[in-house]
Design a protein around this motif. Structure first.
Motif, PDB file in Angstrom:
ATOM      1  N   PRO A   1       1.072  -1.207   0.169  1.00  0.00           N
ATOM      2  CA  PRO A   1       0.489   0.069  -0.048  1.00  0.00           C
ATOM      3  C   PRO A   1       0.634   1.632  -0.046  1.00  0.00           C
ATOM      4  O   PRO A   1       0.698   2.598  -0.247  1.00  0.00           O
ATOM      5  CB  PRO A   1      -0.139   0.522   0.803  1.00  0.00           C
ATOM      6  CG  PRO A   1      -0.065  -1.108   2.286  1.00  0.00           C
ATOM      7  CD  PRO A   1       0.333  -2.154   0.959  1.00  0.00           C
ATOM      8  N   VAL A   2       1.523   1.355   1.078  1.00  0.00           N
ATOM      9  CA  VAL A   2       2.672   2.384   1.371  1.00  0.00           C
ATOM     10  C   VAL A   2       3.369   3.073   0.064  1.00  0.00           C
ATOM     11  O   VAL A   2       3.154   4.488  -1.224  1.00  0.00           O
ATOM     12  CB  VAL A   2       3.745   2.364   1.615  1.00  0.00           C
ATOM     13  CG1 VAL A   2       3.910   3.988   2.044  1.00  0.00           C
ATOM     14  CG2 VAL A   2       2.962   2.143   3.422  1.00  0.00           C
ATOM     15  N   ASN A   3       4.409   1.926  -0.541  1.00  0.00           N
ATOM     16  CA  ASN A   3       4.725   2.397  -2.333  1.00  0.00           C
ATOM     17  C   ASN A   3       3.627   2.842  -3.570  1.00  0.00           C
ATOM     18  O   ASN A   3       4.098   3.145  -4.119  1.00  0.00           O
ATOM     19  CB  ASN A   3       5.440   0.202  -2.626  1.00  0.00           C
ATOM     20  CG  ASN A   3       5.793   0.471  -4.146  1.00  0.00           C
ATOM     21  OD1 ASN A   3       6.735   1.080  -3.964  1.00  0.00           O
ATOM     22  ND2 ASN A   3       5.398  -0.032  -5.281  1.00  0.00           N
ATOM     23  N   ASP A   4       2.589   1.833  -3.404  1.00  0.00           N
ATOM     24  CA  ASP A   4       1.856   1.890  -4.699  1.00  0.00           C
ATOM     25  C   ASP A   4       1.163   3.545  -4.330  1.00  0.00           C
ATOM     26  O   ASP A   4       1.861   4.312  -4.949  1.00  0.00           O
ATOM     27  CB  ASP A   4       0.634   1.407  -4.275  1.00  0.00           C
ATOM     28  CG  ASP A   4       0.588   0.156  -5.038  1.00  0.00           C
ATOM     29  OD1 ASP A   4       2.165   0.017  -4.955  1.00  0.00           O
ATOM     30  OD2 ASP A   4      -0.089  -1.100  -5.489  1.00  0.00           O
ATOM     31  N   ALA A   5       0.865   4.223  -3.050  1.00  0.00           N
ATOM     32  CA  ALA A   5       0.468   5.580  -3.160  1.00  0.00           C
ATOM     33  C   ALA A   5       1.880   6.110  -2.960  1.00  0.00           C
ATOM     34  O   ALA A   5       1.584   7.189  -3.444  1.00  0.00           O
ATOM     35  CB  ALA A   5      -0.340   5.544  -1.039  1.00  0.00           C
ATOM     36  N   ALA A   6       3.002   5.671  -2.645  1.00  0.00           N
ATOM     37  CA  ALA A   6       4.203   7.046  -3.006  1.00  0.00           C
ATOM     38  C   ALA A   6       4.018   7.075  -4.560  1.00  0.00           C
ATOM     39  O   ALA A   6       4.622   8.207  -5.205  1.00  0.00           O
ATOM     40  CB  ALA A   6       5.129   6.857  -2.379  1.00  0.00           C
ATOM     41  N   LEU A   7       4.203   5.983  -4.962  1.00  0.00           N
ATOM     42  CA  LEU A   7       4.634   5.461  -7.167  1.00  0.00           C
ATOM     43  C   LEU A   7       3.134   6.850  -7.434  1.00  0.00           C
ATOM     44  O   LEU A   7       3.724   7.045  -8.860  1.00  0.00           O
ATOM     45  CB  LEU A   7       4.536   4.919  -7.204  1.00  0.00           C
ATOM     46  CG  LEU A   7       6.210   3.715  -6.568  1.00  0.00           C
ATOM     47  CD1 LEU A   7       6.216   2.652  -7.193  1.00  0.00           C
ATOM     48  CD2 LEU A   7       7.404   4.479  -8.126  1.00  0.00           C
ATOM     49  N   LEU A   8       2.018   6.626  -6.794  1.00  0.00           N
ATOM     50  CA  LEU A   8       0.892   7.328  -7.795  1.00  0.00           C
ATOM     51  C   LEU A   8       1.209   8.808  -7.939  1.00  0.00           C
ATOM     52  O   LEU A   8       1.191   9.449  -9.243  1.00  0.00           O
ATOM     53  CB  LEU A   8      -0.667   7.112  -7.331  1.00  0.00           C
ATOM     54  CG  LEU A   8      -0.821   5.411  -7.996  1.00  0.00           C
ATOM     55  CD1 LEU A   8      -2.208   4.726  -6.642  1.00  0.00           C
ATOM     56  CD2 LEU A   8      -1.032   5.211  -9.497  1.00  0.00           C
ATOM     57  N   LEU A   9       1.914   8.928  -6.395  1.00  0.00           N
ATOM     58  CA  LEU A   9       1.876  10.545  -6.269  1.00  0.00           C
ATOM     59  C   LEU A   9       2.877  11.104  -7.369  1.00  0.00           C
ATOM     60  O   LEU A   9       3.288  12.324  -7.501  1.00  0.00           O
ATOM     61  CB  LEU A   9       2.108  11.120  -4.639  1.00  0.00           C
ATOM     62  CG  LEU A   9       1.986  12.281  -4.953  1.00  0.00           C
ATOM     63  CD1 LEU A   9       0.740  13.555  -5.349  1.00  0.00           C
ATOM     64  CD2 LEU A   9       2.341  12.588  -2.808  1.00  0.00           C
ATOM     65  N   SER A  10       3.988  10.750  -6.804  1.00  0.00           N
ATOM     66  CA  SER A  10       4.911  10.478  -7.699  1.00  0.00           C
ATOM     67  C   SER A  10       5.046  10.419  -9.275  1.00  0.00           C
ATOM     68  O   SER A  10       5.411  11.655  -9.878  1.00  0.00           O
ATOM     69  CB  SER A  10       6.358   9.513  -7.442  1.00  0.00           C
ATOM     70  OG  SER A  10       7.496   9.877  -8.213  1.00  0.00           O
ATOM     71  N   HIS A  11       4.029  10.031  -9.766  1.00  0.00           N
ATOM     72  CA  HIS A  11       3.274  10.037 -11.435  1.00  0.00           C
ATOM     73  C   HIS A  11       2.973  11.218 -11.477  1.00  0.00           C
ATOM     74  O   HIS A  11       3.415  11.886 -12.619  1.00  0.00           O
ATOM     75  CB  HIS A  11       3.133   8.487 -11.412  1.00  0.00           C
ATOM     76  CG  HIS A  11       1.857   8.822 -12.173  1.00  0.00           C
ATOM     77  ND1 HIS A  11       2.933   8.496 -14.168  1.00  0.00           N
ATOM     78  CD2 HIS A  11       0.693   8.854 -13.092  1.00  0.00           C
ATOM     79  CE1 HIS A  11       2.501   8.566 -14.855  1.00  0.00           C
ATOM     80  NE2 HIS A  11       0.991   8.916 -15.030  1.00  0.00           N
ATOM     81  N   LEU A  12       2.068  11.768 -10.558  1.00  0.00           N
ATOM     82  CA  LEU A  12       1.890  12.779 -11.088  1.00  0.00           C
ATOM     83  C   LEU A  12       3.008  14.156 -10.499  1.00  0.00           C
ATOM     84  O   LEU A  12       2.520  15.090 -11.309  1.00  0.00           O
ATOM     85  CB  LEU A  12       0.681  13.403  -9.973  1.00  0.00           C
ATOM     86  CG  LEU A  12      -0.583  12.103 -10.311  1.00  0.00           C
ATOM     87  CD1 LEU A  12      -1.569  11.845  -8.799  1.00  0.00           C
ATOM     88  CD2 LEU A  12      -1.312  12.618 -11.432  1.00  0.00           C
ATOM     89  N   THR A  13       3.315  13.984  -9.679  1.00  0.00           N
ATOM     90  CA  THR A  13       4.373  15.284  -9.377  1.00  0.00           C
ATOM     91  C   THR A  13       5.289  15.284 -10.028  1.00  0.00           C
ATOM     92  O   THR A  13       6.459  16.698 -10.130  1.00  0.00           O
ATOM     93  CB  THR A  13       4.400  15.571  -7.463  1.00  0.00           C
ATOM     94  OG1 THR A  13       5.271  14.556  -7.459  1.00  0.00           O
ATOM     95  CG2 THR A  13       3.102  15.634  -7.279  1.00  0.00           C
TER      96      THR A  13
END
Ligand code: GLN
Length: 278
Positions: free
Chosen positions: A22-34
């Motif tokens: 979960p943490v990895n996925d959330a962080a990667l999604l935000l990284s993708h956007l920012t």
């Protein structure tokens, strides 16, 4: 809301939904956007996010909650040190398949200008990686799915790999051609198991997964069809599904292939099989 807080909230809902990382996925999604590194985002308690970024993030998080694979949402997946575009037209490249590429490179290191066929190429990750590592090779990628071939072509062009692409039902389109290496990660999951896979895997193309009743249908055809398409001393190198090594080894030796070798993946599963044309 800060980066850290958004990631914390999303990862809690991912965790509650049973999403594995979960943490990895959330962080990667935000990284993708920012465009910022995931670790920096996880630690960032100061930057207050723009509401438009939060909205876009929420929409991606919703999709992830519906178990669309992370890589499809990011639109890319790493393989053998390069990024490949992926979407629901193709199987997501797996780390164990990188070991198959590594083995292929060992086999070909002393051959000049080898002719290579990546059969069931999907995203093209195997053939494009081999071409990038062995520029003198002539590499052909083939798949039965025109959608997969379109994406493989896109990957080849993005990664600057000069490869040939050919739509073919296994080796049907290749009469009169011969290869020094035929490499494949074919569909190998028994049909009955295909409905019980992890939810994310169910989003991947069934055509790329389903290996027929016993999981071995595609191997039976490859073993037979590859034999006349290999040069003398040429290699057939394939990835294997769980517990398929003995059956595939028997198919190969019955057909006259020699020097059969098996290698394990990093979890100790007998994952790859090599055989040589006499
Ligand atoms: N060769 C691709 C991969 O390994 C696709 C494999 C497949 O579609 N079965 O990812």
């Amino acid at each position: 809301m800060t980066c850290r807080e958004l990631i914390r909230r999303a990862s809690e809902s991912f965790c509650a939904a049973g999403i594995p990382d979960p943490v990895n996925d959330a962080a990667l999604l935000l990284s993708h956007l920012t465009g910022r590194p995931p670790l920096a985002l996880r630690l960032d308690e100061e930057t207050v996010l723009d509401p438009s970024v939060i909205d876009s993030f929420k929409s991606l998080a919703e999709k992830r909650l519906s178990r669309i694979p992370l890589q499809y949402l990011l639109g890319e997946a790493p393989f053998y040190g390069r990024m490949f575009r992926v979407d629901s037209r193709v199987l997501i490249p797996r780390p164990e398949t990188e070991l198959l590429c590594e083995w292929a490179l060992e086999l070909l290191k002393d051959r000049s200008s080898p002719r290579i066929l990546d059969l069931c190429c999907g995203s093209g990750c195997i053939g494009i990686s081999l071409k990038a590592e062995l520029p003198s090779a002539s590499v052909t990628l083939s798949d039965i799915s025109p959608d997969a071939l379109d994406l493989a072509a896109e990957n080849a062009s993005l990664l600057g790999a000069d490869v040939a692409l050919c739509r073919s039902d296994l080796l049907e389109a290749f009469s009169g051609t011969s290869f020094d290496l035929i490499i494949s990660n074919p569909p190998y999951i028994p049909s009955a198991d295909c409905d019980t896979l992890q939810e994310e895997v169910l989003r991947e193309p069934r055509l790329a997964l389903d290996g027929g009743n016993d999981g071995l249908s595609v191997y039976r055809r490859i073993v037979r069809e590859a034999f006349p398409r290999l040069s003398p001393g040429g290699f057939l190198l394939m990835e294997l599904g769980i517990s398929e090594d003995e059956a595939v080894s028997a198919l190969l030796s019955d057909y006259g292939y020699e020097s059969i070798q098996i290698r394990e993946d990093l979890s100790g599963i007998r994952r790859m099989i090599l055989s040589t044309h006499p």
